[in-house]
Design an enzyme around this catalytic site. Structure first.
Site, PDB file in Angstrom:
ATOM      1  N   ILE A   1      -0.895   4.614   1.609  1.00  0.00           N
ATOM      2  CA  ILE A   1      -1.045   4.055   3.089  1.00  0.00           C
ATOM      3  C   ILE A   1       0.429   4.725   3.485  1.00  0.00           C
ATOM      4  CG2 ILE A   1      -0.494   2.104   4.654  1.00  0.00           C
ATOM      5  CD1 ILE A   1      -1.996   0.686   2.310  1.00  0.00           C
TER       6      ILE A   1
ATOM      7  N   HIS B   1       3.104   3.229   6.784  1.00  0.00           N
ATOM      8  CA  HIS B   1       4.033   2.235   6.670  1.00  0.00           C
ATOM      9  C   HIS B   1       4.778   2.381   5.329  1.00  0.00           C
ATOM     10  CE1 HIS B   1       4.574  -2.383   7.973  1.00  0.00           C
ATOM     11  NE2 HIS B   1       5.630  -1.892   7.082  1.00  0.00           N
ATOM     12  N   LEU B   2       6.152   2.827   5.286  1.00  0.00           N
ATOM     13  CA  LEU B   2       7.137   2.816   4.456  1.00  0.00           C
ATOM     14  C   LEU B   2       6.728   1.681   3.326  1.00  0.00           C
ATOM     15  CD1 LEU B   2       9.265   4.680   3.291  1.00  0.00           C
ATOM     16  CD2 LEU B   2      10.703   2.902   4.332  1.00  0.00           C
ATOM     17  N   HIS B   3       6.769   1.807   1.960  1.00  0.00           N
ATOM     18  CA  HIS B   3       6.840   0.944   0.868  1.00  0.00           C
ATOM     19  C   HIS B   3       7.445   1.630  -0.424  1.00  0.00           C
ATOM     20  CE1 HIS B   3       2.841   2.854   0.885  1.00  0.00           C
ATOM     21  NE2 HIS B   3       2.817   2.644  -0.580  1.00  0.00           N
ATOM     22  N   GLN B   4       8.366   0.888  -1.094  1.00  0.00           N
ATOM     23  CA  GLN B   4       9.058   1.297  -2.178  1.00  0.00           C
ATOM     24  C   GLN B   4       8.316   0.774  -3.152  1.00  0.00           C
ATOM     25  OE1 GLN B   4      12.066   3.157  -3.004  1.00  0.00           O
ATOM     26  NE2 GLN B   4      12.283   2.516  -4.984  1.00  0.00           N
TER      27      GLN B   4
END
Length: 182
Positions: A137, A140-143
């Site tokens: 995805i 939308h940034l996600h760590q």
């Protein structure tokens, strides 16, 4: 007339000595059913949608002012957490100063909590920037915070493209959420 077993046996083919580990829930991931249709913020984005429902339903472990920690629906290992800003941004350089600080501190906290709950031997941390870099995805940034244990990369992922997870996501979420707030 059959009782259904003969038909099922005929459909499954000849016995070949292999035990089958069926993972039909992975078809949602493989087929991309749950992926957003657009890159726009809103209900189509799972990271925009998650904070709008209960933590149990969305698998949110912890909430901050600018970011939240949520279990990955398709984890590499038990306890695989994603730290996401609430704001729908795609690139790490688009984060504000306070968002950057909170994503970083929540990542640190996630590591501390996972260590306390399940004693991993190490972690993989990662931000996949763009689809070409592996972001499932990308909008939308996600760590990723992925706990690792010696020997956790066994033959199943390599040979069968299957990952055996010993715990239900809801159980993992509860353990991490309880420890986060302890």
């Amino acid at each position: 007339m059959t009782d259904g077993y003969e038909t099922a046996d005929a459909l499954s083919g000849e016995p070949d000595g292999f035990e089958r580990l069926w993972t039909p829930h992975r078809m949602v991931y493989i087929s991309g059913e749950e992926k957003p249709k657009t890159s726009a913020p809103g209900e189509d984005c799972p990271f925009c949608r998650a904070p709008r429902v209960t933590d149990e339903e969305s698998l949110i472990v912890a909430r901050g002012e600018h970011a939240f920690a949520v279990l990955n629906l398709f984890p590499y290992n038990p306890g695989h957490v994603l730290v996401c800003p609430y704001r729908h941004v795609a690139d790490y350089t688009d984060l504000t100063g306070p968002e950057t600080v909170e994503v970083a501190t929540m990542t640190q906290r996630a590591m501390t909590v996972i260590r306390a709950v399940s004693a991993p031997h190490g972690f993989n941390l990662g931000l996949n920037q763009g689809a070409v870099a592996g972001a499932g995805i990308a909008a939308h940034l996600h760590q990723h915070v992925v706990p690792r244990w010696g020997g956790d990369a066994n033959f199943l992922p390599v040979v069968a493209r299957t990952k055996a997870l010993p715990e239900l996501l809801a159980d993992t979420r509860k353990k991490l959420a309880d420890a986060w707030n302890a």
